[in-house]
Design an enzyme around this catalytic site. Structure first.
Site, mmCIF file in Angstrom:
data_model
loop_
_atom_site.group_PDB
_atom_site.id
_atom_site.type_symbol
_atom_site.label_atom_id
_atom_site.label_comp_id
_atom_site.label_asym_id
_atom_site.label_seq_id
_atom_site.Cartn_x
_atom_site.Cartn_y
_atom_site.Cartn_z
ATOM 1 N N TYR A 267 0.754 -0.965 -0.550
ATOM 2 C CA TYR A 267 -0.268 0.598 -0.041
ATOM 3 C C TYR A 267 0.753 1.330 0.118
ATOM 4 C CZ TYR A 267 0.977 0.842 5.176
ATOM 5 O OH TYR A 267 1.278 0.842 6.245
ATOM 6 N N LYS B 99 6.620 -2.359 1.564
ATOM 7 C CA LYS B 99 5.254 -1.706 2.379
ATOM 8 C C LYS B 99 4.089 -2.565 2.042
ATOM 9 C CE LYS B 99 3.498 3.169 3.043
ATOM 10 N NZ LYS B 99 3.358 2.949 4.213
ATOM 11 N N LEU C 53 11.203 0.682 6.641
ATOM 12 C CA LEU C 53 10.679 1.520 5.424
ATOM 13 C C LEU C 53 11.024 2.519 5.559
ATOM 14 C CD1 LEU C 53 8.124 0.879 3.592
ATOM 15 C CD2 LEU C 53 7.051 2.900 5.075
ATOM 16 N N GLU D 231 12.514 2.000 13.893
ATOM 17 C CA GLU D 231 11.301 3.037 13.392
ATOM 18 C C GLU D 231 10.202 2.951 14.687
ATOM 19 O OE1 GLU D 231 10.206 1.809 9.308
ATOM 20 O OE2 GLU D 231 10.095 -0.224 10.550
#
Ligand code: PMP
Length: 287
Positions: free
Chosen positions: A33, A151, A207, A183
């Site tokens: 996505y 992702k 990411l 993260e």
């Protein structure tokens, strides 16, 4: 008012927007996505999001549902049909519906990918109060799979981590692996120490945030020093400032980690300035 949603070639009212129970996105989390921010009716960093989408698809050998130009036209039509000025466009591609459940990938020549786009309305960035108070984060172990650079829609652990944060009375969680912060649950993490902005380097561990790329470019253009390396929770607690970035949160100050106040316990000058620069530049460059 009902939203208009795009599903596999048609713009339909949200109540009529459906996909099959055999869709591999539903059964296998076999999907990717993107979330693109909309400011003043225009798309922020659209080419960056489409480049990352292509990369996610190609890393998973998933066919592309449309070209970047076609996707831009779909985004714009969706904005227009929903009259959206401030918010986001969510796009999801899955490996489609093979008509049954099977671990093996279906033949892309016979099973088309599923493509869904919908809008979400949000307040204007300036109306988001959290930017003035800052976020409190907790640390949790990073037990996600090892291709976080793709992702995918496998968002169960990030959802669980957000629930752990909520249960602890915090706003969000930072994920820790081998003693270092990877993260945030849905954002990239930064600290500021002696004027240097520190954030983890790009790898399969995180990411590759589109907001991160833009922010580091703006920071360097403003002669700020950026150090791309991993940091520990102890370092974050001893930092002058901390913040996160994402397409949804932009630049958001972090004021405590695991209950320890960072700096003065209020949004710091570097994070505040970077948020201003990011919003200004994003508005200018939006499509
Ligand atoms: N890391 C993770 C795990 C995320 O889910 C996100 C938001 N999608 C980000 C970082 C930030 O990426 P971006 O700036 O492209 O929104």
């Amino acid at each position: 008012m009902s939203r208009t949603v795009y599903v596999n070639g048609a713009f339909v009212p949200e109540a009529e927007a459906t996909v099959s129970v055999f869709d591999r996105g539903f059964l296998m989390a076999d999907g990717v996505y993107e979330v693109t921010t909309v400011m003043d009716g225009r798309l922020v960093d659209f080419p960056g999001h489409m480049a990352r989408l292509e990369r996610s698809l190609s890393e998973l050998d998933m066919p592309s549902p449309a070209t970047a130009d076609e996707l831009l036209a779909l985004h714009r039509e969706l904005l227009e049909r929903n009259g959206l000025q401030q918010g986001r466009v969510y796009l999801q591609v899955t490996r489609g519906n093979p008509g049954d459940r099977d671990f093996a990938f279906p033949d892309p020549a016979t099973v088309a990918p599923t493509l869904v786009l919908f809008t979400q309305e949000t307040p204007a960035p300036e109306a988001i109060g959290a930017a003035r108070s800052g976020l409190r984060v907790i640390s949790v172990p990073d037990i996600r799979w090892h291709r976080r650079d793709i992702k995918t829609v496998q968002l169960l652990y990030p959802s669980m981590a957000k629930m752990m944060a909520k249960a602890a009375g915090a706003d969000d969680a930072w994920l820790v692996e081998d003693g270092k912060v990877t993260e945030g649950t849905s954002n990239n993490a930064y600290i500021v120490k002696n004027g240097r902005i520190v954030t983890r380097e790009l790898s399969h561990d995180i990411l590759h945030g589109i907001t991160r790329a833009a922010l580091l470019r703006y920071a360097r253009e403003a002669q700020m020093v950026v150090e791309e390396r991993a940091f520990t929770i102890a370092e974050a607690q001893a930092a002058d400032e901390a913040f996160i970035t994402s397409a949804s949160a932009f630049v958001m100050p972090v004021v405590s980690v695991d209950g320890a106040q960072i700096g003065a316990g209020t949004p710091g000058p570097v994070a505040t300035r970077l948020r201003e620069i990011y919003l200004e530049e994003s508005r200018k460059a939006a499509l």
